[in-house]
Scaffold this motif. Structure first.
Motif, PDB file in Angstrom:
ATOM      1  N   VAL A  87       0.860  -1.175   0.000  1.00 62.66           N
ATOM      2  CA  VAL A  87       0.000   0.000   0.000  1.00 62.66           C
ATOM      3  C   VAL A  87       0.900   1.229   0.000  1.00 62.66           C
ATOM      4  CG1 VAL A  87      -1.758   1.282   1.284  1.00 62.66           C
ATOM      5  CG2 VAL A  87      -1.774  -1.222   1.312  1.00 62.66           C
ATOM      6  N   THR A  88       0.788   2.063  -1.027  1.00 65.13           N
ATOM      7  CA  THR A  88       1.547   3.310  -1.068  1.00 65.13           C
ATOM      8  C   THR A  88       0.635   4.396  -0.504  1.00 65.13           C
ATOM      9  OG1 THR A  88       2.728   2.564  -3.032  1.00 65.13           O
ATOM     10  CG2 THR A  88       2.818   4.924  -2.531  1.00 65.13           C
ATOM     11  N   PRO A  89       0.933   4.860   0.720  1.00 60.24           N
ATOM     12  CA  PRO A  89       0.062   5.859   1.342  1.00 60.24           C
ATOM     13  C   PRO A  89       0.320   7.254   0.792  1.00 60.24           C
ATOM     14  CG  PRO A  89       1.891   5.372   2.791  1.00 60.24           C
ATOM     15  CD  PRO A  89       2.037   4.472   1.590  1.00 60.24           C
ATOM     16  N   LYS A  90      -0.703   8.089   0.842  1.00 58.72           N
ATOM     17  CA  LYS A  90      -0.542   9.497   0.510  1.00 58.72           C
ATOM     18  C   LYS A  90       0.054  10.199   1.736  1.00 58.72           C
ATOM     19  CE  LYS A  90      -4.243  10.399  -2.767  1.00 58.72           C
ATOM     20  NZ  LYS A  90      -5.495  11.160  -2.936  1.00 58.72           N
ATOM     21  N   GLY A  91       0.651  11.340   1.518  1.00 56.60           N
ATOM     22  CA  GLY A  91       1.209  12.115   2.624  1.00 56.60           C
ATOM     23  C   GLY A  91       0.171  12.448   3.676  1.00 56.60           C
ATOM     24  N   GLU A  92      -1.077  12.676   3.232  1.00 56.30           N
ATOM     25  CA  GLU A  92      -2.153  13.015   4.172  1.00 56.30           C
ATOM     26  C   GLU A  92      -2.408  11.896   5.172  1.00 56.30           C
ATOM     27  OE1 GLU A  92      -2.676  13.072   0.760  1.00 56.30           O
ATOM     28  OE2 GLU A  92      -2.635  15.214   0.407  1.00 56.30           O
ATOM     29  N   SER A  93      -2.215  10.658   4.750  1.00 58.69           N
ATOM     30  CA  SER A  93      -2.483   9.544   5.660  1.00 58.69           C
ATOM     31  C   SER A  93      -1.454   9.500   6.776  1.00 58.69           C
ATOM     32  CB  SER A  93      -2.494   8.212   4.914  1.00 58.69           C
ATOM     33  OG  SER A  93      -1.185   7.854   4.522  1.00 58.69           O
ATOM     34  N   ARG A  94      -0.238   9.897   6.474  1.00 58.29           N
ATOM     35  CA  ARG A  94       0.840   9.833   7.467  1.00 58.29           C
ATOM     36  C   ARG A  94       0.678  10.871   8.566  1.00 58.29           C
ATOM     37  NH1 ARG A  94       5.227   6.605   5.955  1.00 58.29           N
ATOM     38  NH2 ARG A  94       5.135   5.835   3.823  1.00 58.29           N
ATOM     39  N   VAL A  95      -0.080  11.911   8.303  1.00 61.51           N
ATOM     40  CA  VAL A  95      -0.298  12.963   9.309  1.00 61.51           C
ATOM     41  C   VAL A  95      -1.782  13.154   9.590  1.00 61.51           C
ATOM     42  CG1 VAL A  95       1.864  14.169   8.822  1.00 61.51           C
ATOM     43  CG2 VAL A  95      -0.189  14.747   7.514  1.00 61.51           C
ATOM     44  N   ALA A  96      -2.570  12.106   9.407  1.00 58.86           N
ATOM     45  CA  ALA A  96      -4.022  12.202   9.599  1.00 58.86           C
ATOM     46  C   ALA A  96      -4.357  12.615  11.025  1.00 58.86           C
ATOM     47  CB  ALA A  96      -4.676  10.865   9.272  1.00 58.86           C
ATOM     48  N   VAL A  97      -5.303  13.528  11.155  1.00 54.16           N
ATOM     49  CA  VAL A  97      -5.765  13.969  12.467  1.00 54.16           C
ATOM     50  C   VAL A  97      -6.420  12.805  13.205  1.00 54.16           C
ATOM     51  CG1 VAL A  97      -7.343  15.543  13.656  1.00 54.16           C
ATOM     52  CG2 VAL A  97      -6.071  16.328  11.659  1.00 54.16           C
ATOM     53  N   ASP A  98      -7.107  11.950  12.462  1.00 56.41           N
ATOM     54  CA  ASP A  98      -7.763  10.766  13.026  1.00 56.41           C
ATOM     55  C   ASP A  98      -7.092   9.520  12.435  1.00 56.41           C
ATOM     56  OD1 ASP A  98      -9.439   8.762  13.961  1.00 56.41           O
ATOM     57  OD2 ASP A  98     -11.179   9.380  12.764  1.00 56.41           O
ATOM     58  N   PRO A  99      -5.998   9.043  13.053  1.00 59.18           N
ATOM     59  CA  PRO A  99      -5.295   7.900  12.470  1.00 59.18           C
ATOM     60  C   PRO A  99      -6.147   6.637  12.408  1.00 59.18           C
ATOM     61  CG  PRO A  99      -4.289   8.556  14.563  1.00 59.18           C
ATOM     62  CD  PRO A  99      -5.352   9.542  14.253  1.00 59.18           C
ATOM     63  N   ASN A 100      -7.061   6.458  13.355  1.00 57.45           N
ATOM     64  CA  ASN A 100      -7.938   5.276  13.293  1.00 57.45           C
ATOM     65  C   ASN A 100      -8.889   5.368  12.110  1.00 57.45           C
ATOM     66  OD1 ASN A 100      -6.824   4.029  15.571  1.00 57.45           O
ATOM     67  ND2 ASN A 100      -8.192   5.141  16.945  1.00 57.45           N
ATOM     68  N   GLY A 101      -9.432   6.551  11.865  1.00 61.27           N
ATOM     69  CA  GLY A 101     -10.302   6.746  10.709  1.00 61.27           C
ATOM     70  C   GLY A 101      -9.537   6.536   9.404  1.00 61.27           C
ATOM     71  N   ALA A 102      -8.279   7.007   9.364  1.00 61.87           N
ATOM     72  CA  ALA A 102      -7.450   6.806   8.176  1.00 61.87           C
ATOM     73  C   ALA A 102      -7.170   5.327   7.965  1.00 61.87           C
ATOM     74  CB  ALA A 102      -6.144   7.586   8.309  1.00 61.87           C
ATOM     75  N   THR A 103      -6.911   4.597   9.062  1.00 67.49           N
ATOM     76  CA  THR A 103      -6.668   3.156   8.962  1.00 67.49           C
ATOM     77  C   THR A 103      -7.889   2.453   8.382  1.00 67.49           C
ATOM     78  OG1 THR A 103      -5.136   3.169  10.836  1.00 67.49           O
ATOM     79  CG2 THR A 103      -6.117   1.050  10.250  1.00 67.49           C
ATOM     80  N   ILE A 104      -9.065   2.806   8.849  1.00 67.47           N
ATOM     81  CA  ILE A 104     -10.296   2.173   8.360  1.00 67.47           C
ATOM     82  C   ILE A 104     -10.514   2.501   6.883  1.00 67.47           C
ATOM     83  CG2 ILE A 104     -12.821   2.184   8.583  1.00 67.47           C
ATOM     84  CD1 ILE A 104     -12.289   2.497  11.668  1.00 67.47           C
ATOM     85  N   ALA A 105     -10.293   3.753   6.500  1.00 74.71           N
ATOM     86  CA  ALA A 105     -10.447   4.135   5.088  1.00 74.71           C
ATOM     87  C   ALA A 105      -9.449   3.369   4.216  1.00 74.71           C
ATOM     88  CB  ALA A 105     -10.263   5.646   4.918  1.00 74.71           C
ATOM     89  N   MET A 106      -8.215   3.215   4.700  1.00 76.41           N
ATOM     90  CA  MET A 106      -7.206   2.473   3.947  1.00 76.41           C
ATOM     91  C   MET A 106      -7.575   0.994   3.879  1.00 76.41           C
ATOM     92  SD  MET A 106      -3.812   4.396   5.364  1.00 76.41           S
ATOM     93  CE  MET A 106      -2.637   3.859   4.125  1.00 76.41           C
ATOM     94  N   TRP A 107      -8.132   0.454   4.956  1.00 74.69           N
ATOM     95  CA  TRP A 107      -8.567  -0.947   4.985  1.00 74.69           C
ATOM     96  C   TRP A 107      -9.634  -1.172   3.914  1.00 74.69           C
ATOM     97  CZ3 TRP A 107      -7.494  -5.652   5.652  1.00 74.69           C
ATOM     98  CH2 TRP A 107      -8.470  -6.628   5.868  1.00 74.69           C
ATOM     99  N   HIS A 108     -10.578  -0.253   3.799  1.00 75.22           N
ATOM    100  CA  HIS A 108     -11.612  -0.382   2.768  1.00 75.22           C
ATOM    101  C   HIS A 108     -10.990  -0.324   1.374  1.00 75.22           C
ATOM    102  CE1 HIS A 108     -14.841  -0.601   5.580  1.00 75.22           C
ATOM    103  NE2 HIS A 108     -14.676   0.624   6.031  1.00 75.22           N
ATOM    104  N   ALA A 109      -9.958   0.505   1.199  1.00 78.24           N
ATOM    105  CA  ALA A 109      -9.269   0.563  -0.096  1.00 78.24           C
ATOM    106  C   ALA A 109      -8.593  -0.772  -0.403  1.00 78.24           C
ATOM    107  CB  ALA A 109      -8.248   1.701  -0.100  1.00 78.24           C
ATOM    108  N   VAL A 110      -7.978  -1.391   0.617  1.00 74.64           N
ATOM    109  CA  VAL A 110      -7.345  -2.699   0.423  1.00 74.64           C
ATOM    110  C   VAL A 110      -8.405  -3.734   0.045  1.00 74.64           C
ATOM    111  CG1 VAL A 110      -6.156  -4.598   1.615  1.00 74.64           C
ATOM    112  CG2 VAL A 110      -5.341  -2.249   1.889  1.00 74.64           C
ATOM    113  N   GLN A 111      -9.554  -3.707   0.726  1.00 77.06           N
ATOM    114  CA  GLN A 111     -10.628  -4.653   0.418  1.00 77.06           C
ATOM    115  C   GLN A 111     -11.204  -4.430  -0.972  1.00 77.06           C
ATOM    116  OE1 GLN A 111     -12.963  -3.829   4.001  1.00 77.06           O
ATOM    117  NE2 GLN A 111     -12.822  -6.012   4.445  1.00 77.06           N
ATOM    118  N   ASP A 112     -11.237  -3.184  -1.429  1.00 74.82           N
ATOM    119  CA  ASP A 112     -11.720  -2.897  -2.780  1.00 74.82           C
ATOM    120  C   ASP A 112     -10.767  -3.440  -3.831  1.00 74.82           C
ATOM    121  OD1 ASP A 112     -14.034  -1.630  -1.971  1.00 74.82           O
ATOM    122  OD2 ASP A 112     -13.266   0.403  -2.297  1.00 74.82           O
ATOM    123  N   CYS A 113      -9.501  -3.595  -3.467  1.00 69.77           N
ATOM    124  CA  CYS A 113      -8.473  -4.016  -4.417  1.00 69.77           C
ATOM    125  C   CYS A 113      -8.216  -5.521  -4.401  1.00 69.77           C
ATOM    126  CB  CYS A 113      -7.178  -3.273  -4.107  1.00 69.77           C
ATOM    127  SG  CYS A 113      -5.766  -3.776  -5.114  1.00 69.77           S
TER     128      CYS A 113
END
Length: 198
Positions: A87-113
């Motif tokens: 998973v190549t993260p965007k810079g925004e994910s590395r400094v997300a205000v809500d890291p748990n929300g970012a993790t969940i959004a990234m998890w959904h992206a992984v599941q979509d792929c």
């Protein structure tokens, strides 16, 4: 898909974009365009409701490109059936205000792929993603991509540092790698063309 209920994950949570859309998850609305309609209209009846052209599991089209926190997802298949999901993260994910929300959004992206993420296989990929995202602001700790490997066992936050996000757990497959690719390469309807067909 049933994911472990430990560490705050929910049992019986929606696993695909269509299931999340049906459950009212607004974050999945963008994903609706990745469902192709079968040649014939699917007819689903629920008492008092009839849905025409509803997406079916067979019509799923993977999407591995850009999303809110992900730049791209690629997969390596190993001869023994294991996978490495990069998973190549965007810079925004590395400094997300809500890291748990970012993790969940990234998890959904992984599941979509990537299809086939169920049970322990899904749990270990999620554990690794959660750990990488937690340390994502420290580029030197996670590298350019978050490499998530299906042969790693599940682990919790207490093992994040000692296991290097799971990299010290489990035995690496002997190989060989049978393929490195983006699962949506050559897929059609990534821009929702079928949504516009009457």
């Amino acid at each position: 898909m049933i994911r472990g209920t430990s560490r705050g994950r929910t049992a019986q949570s929606p696993t695909t974009s269509a299931e999340r859309v049906a459950a009212g998850d607004a974050s999945a609305s963008r994903s609706r365009s990745r469902w192709a309609t079968a040649a014939g209209a699917a007819l689903i009846t629920v008492p008092g409701v009839v849905l025409l052209n509803a997406p079916s599991a067979a019509a799923w089209v993977p999407y591995c490109g850009e999303s809110q926190f992900v730049q791209e997802i690629q997969v390596e298949d190993w001869a023994d059936g294991h996978q490495k999901i990069s998973v190549t993260p965007k810079g925004e994910s590395r400094v997300a205000v809500d890291p748990n929300g970012a993790t969940i959004a990234m998890w959904h992206a992984v599941q979509d792929c990537v299809g086939g993420l169920y049970g322990g296989r899904a749990d270990t990929i999620y554990d690794q993603l959660e750990c990488h995202q937690h340390f994502g602001a420290a580029w030197f700790a996670t590298g350019e991509s978050y490499d998530l490997e299906t042969w790693r066992p599940t682990f919790g936050p207490g093992e994040w540092v000692s296991s290097h996000c799971g990299n010290e757990l489990g035995t690496d497959p002997a190989g060989p790698i049978s393929g490195h690719y983006r699962p949506d390469a050559g897929a059609t309807d990534l821009e929702g063309a079928f949504d516009s067909v009457a």
